[in-house]
Design a protein around this motif. Structure first.
Motif, PDB file in Angstrom:
ATOM      1  N   LYS A   1      -7.978  14.011  13.732  1.00 37.12           N
ATOM      2  CA  LYS A   1      -8.254  13.997  12.444  1.00 37.12           C
ATOM      3  C   LYS A   1      -7.241  13.347  11.546  1.00 37.12           C
ATOM      4  O   LYS A   1      -7.273  12.492  10.623  1.00 37.12           O
ATOM      5  N   PHE A   2      -5.924  13.313  12.115  1.00 38.80           N
ATOM      6  CA  PHE A   2      -4.824  12.661  11.392  1.00 38.80           C
ATOM      7  C   PHE A   2      -4.873  11.104  11.747  1.00 38.80           C
ATOM      8  O   PHE A   2      -4.689  10.305  10.881  1.00 38.80           O
TER       9      PHE A   2
ATOM     10  N   LEU B   1     -12.293   9.365  -0.662  1.00 44.43           N
ATOM     11  CA  LEU B   1     -11.819  10.246  -1.491  1.00 44.43           C
ATOM     12  C   LEU B   1     -12.633  11.699  -1.508  1.00 44.43           C
ATOM     13  O   LEU B   1     -12.109  12.593  -1.470  1.00 44.43           O
ATOM     14  N   ALA B   2     -14.065  11.457  -1.563  1.00 46.30           N
ATOM     15  CA  ALA B   2     -14.613  12.656  -1.303  1.00 46.30           C
ATOM     16  C   ALA B   2     -14.705  13.434   0.076  1.00 46.30           C
ATOM     17  O   ALA B   2     -14.632  14.524   0.060  1.00 46.30           O
ATOM     18  N   ILE B   3     -14.416  12.542   1.030  1.00 40.47           N
ATOM     19  CA  ILE B   3     -14.391  13.204   2.210  1.00 40.47           C
ATOM     20  C   ILE B   3     -13.082  13.908   2.270  1.00 40.47           C
ATOM     21  O   ILE B   3     -13.003  15.006   2.806  1.00 40.47           O
ATOM     22  N   ALA B   4     -12.090  13.074   1.816  1.00 37.44           N
ATOM     23  CA  ALA B   4     -10.742  13.795   1.880  1.00 37.44           C
ATOM     24  C   ALA B   4     -10.656  15.147   1.338  1.00 37.44           C
ATOM     25  O   ALA B   4     -10.038  16.002   1.504  1.00 37.44           O
ATOM     26  N   GLU B   5     -11.255  15.381   0.408  1.00 35.63           N
ATOM     27  CA  GLU B   5     -11.179  16.363  -0.595  1.00 35.63           C
ATOM     28  C   GLU B   5     -12.158  17.630   0.082  1.00 35.63           C
ATOM     29  O   GLU B   5     -11.670  18.655   0.235  1.00 35.63           O
TER      30      GLU B   5
ATOM     31  N   ASP C   1      -2.799  14.196   2.586  1.00 34.30           N
ATOM     32  CA  ASP C   1      -2.494  12.821   2.665  1.00 34.30           C
ATOM     33  C   ASP C   1      -3.406  11.961   2.286  1.00 34.30           C
ATOM     34  O   ASP C   1      -3.018  10.754   1.771  1.00 34.30           O
ATOM     35  N   LEU C   2      -4.631  11.743   2.687  1.00 32.93           N
ATOM     36  CA  LEU C   2      -5.564  10.950   2.564  1.00 32.93           C
ATOM     37  C   LEU C   2      -5.949  10.961   1.247  1.00 32.93           C
ATOM     38  O   LEU C   2      -6.311   9.787   0.473  1.00 32.93           O
TER      39      LEU C   2
ATOM     40  N   CYS D   1      -5.873   7.749  -1.613  1.00 37.43           N
ATOM     41  CA  CYS D   1      -6.931   7.319  -2.418  1.00 37.43           C
ATOM     42  C   CYS D   1      -6.584   7.373  -3.872  1.00 37.43           C
ATOM     43  O   CYS D   1      -6.580   6.478  -4.600  1.00 37.43           O
ATOM     44  N   LEU D   2      -5.918   8.455  -4.392  1.00 41.68           N
ATOM     45  CA  LEU D   2      -5.240   8.551  -5.818  1.00 41.68           C
ATOM     46  C   LEU D   2      -4.447   7.433  -6.294  1.00 41.68           C
ATOM     47  O   LEU D   2      -4.283   6.990  -7.131  1.00 41.68           O
TER      48      LEU D   2
END
Length: 216
Positions: free
Chosen positions: A138-139, A158-162, A168-169, A173-174
């Motif tokens: 995953k990392f 960003l949607a997947i990260a949230e 960290d991802l 994105c932000l």
């Protein structure tokens, strides 16, 4: 240690990865099969259980399926992604994307199609790694997505990260969005992925506004 025996035999390099990978490829002694999107993939339950607490529970715990051998249905995952997941489990090496011929439609550049295919595969692999609690994979996926981000991919990433708690991802994105021009931000915010984020994860919008305010 000042003298070296010229005739001494050198210790062979570690080769457990090659041996386990050979085991995975040959399927010798495989005792569990997975049906993934119409494809059957064989594996060794002890190897899977040793590397993933989810597989441990599924194959040996209260939620185990079958007896000596079992056939497990995998939903919502492509076969190439599941194979890549298993490849990492056996070798601890980040898998290479399989060489699939992507169809290039009229008006599309080949590089764009290759990138879109890679992006989807990498995002799907991250989801699979989170699903089976394989944190190192995953990392690695987070790192790859962070390094190869662009305006076309940032919202879906960003949607997947949230959704999968990739702090960290999400920060990457932000921070990427924070340094974009007004026109690029307008392009991003006109996508359906951004609309999905604002509806499903409104807190992300607040975090972005805070970063933009800090930039000003």
């Amino acid at each position: 240690h000042d003298t070296v025996d010229a005739g001494a035999t050198e210790v062979p390099l570690p080769d457990i990865q090659q041996h386990l990978n050979h085991l995975f490829e040959t399927k010798v002694g495989a005792d569990v099969t997975f049906n993934v999107n119409g494809e059957t993939i064989a594996a060794h339950r002890c190897v899977l259980a040793a590397r993933s607490p989810v597989f441990m529970a599924q194959l040996f715990g209260p939620m185990k399926e079958g007896a000596a051998t079992c056939d497990i249905q995998i939903e919502d995952m492509e076969a190439n992604v599941f194979r890549a997941l298993l490849s990492f489990i056996y070798t601890d090496l980040f898998p290479e994307m399989e060489d699939d011929e992507a169809d290039v439609e009229e008006g599309q550049e080949a590089d764009e199609v290759v990138y879109a295919t890679w992006l989807q595969w990498m995002q799907d692999l991250l989801v699979a790694a989170d699903r089976y609690d394989i944190q190192r994979l995953k990392f690695c996926c987070e790192e790859g997505l962070s390094e190869c981000m662009d305006v076309s991919s940032v919202t879906s990433t960003l949607a997947i990260a949230e959704q999968h708690h990739c702090h960290d991802l999400k920060e990457a994105c932000l921070n990427f969005l924070r340094v974009q021009s007004s026109s690029s931000l307008q392009e991003v915010m006109s996508t359906s992925d951004w609309e999905h984020i604002t509806v499903t994860y409104p807190s992300v919008l607040n975090e972005l506004i805070a970063k933009l305010a800090a930039k000003a």
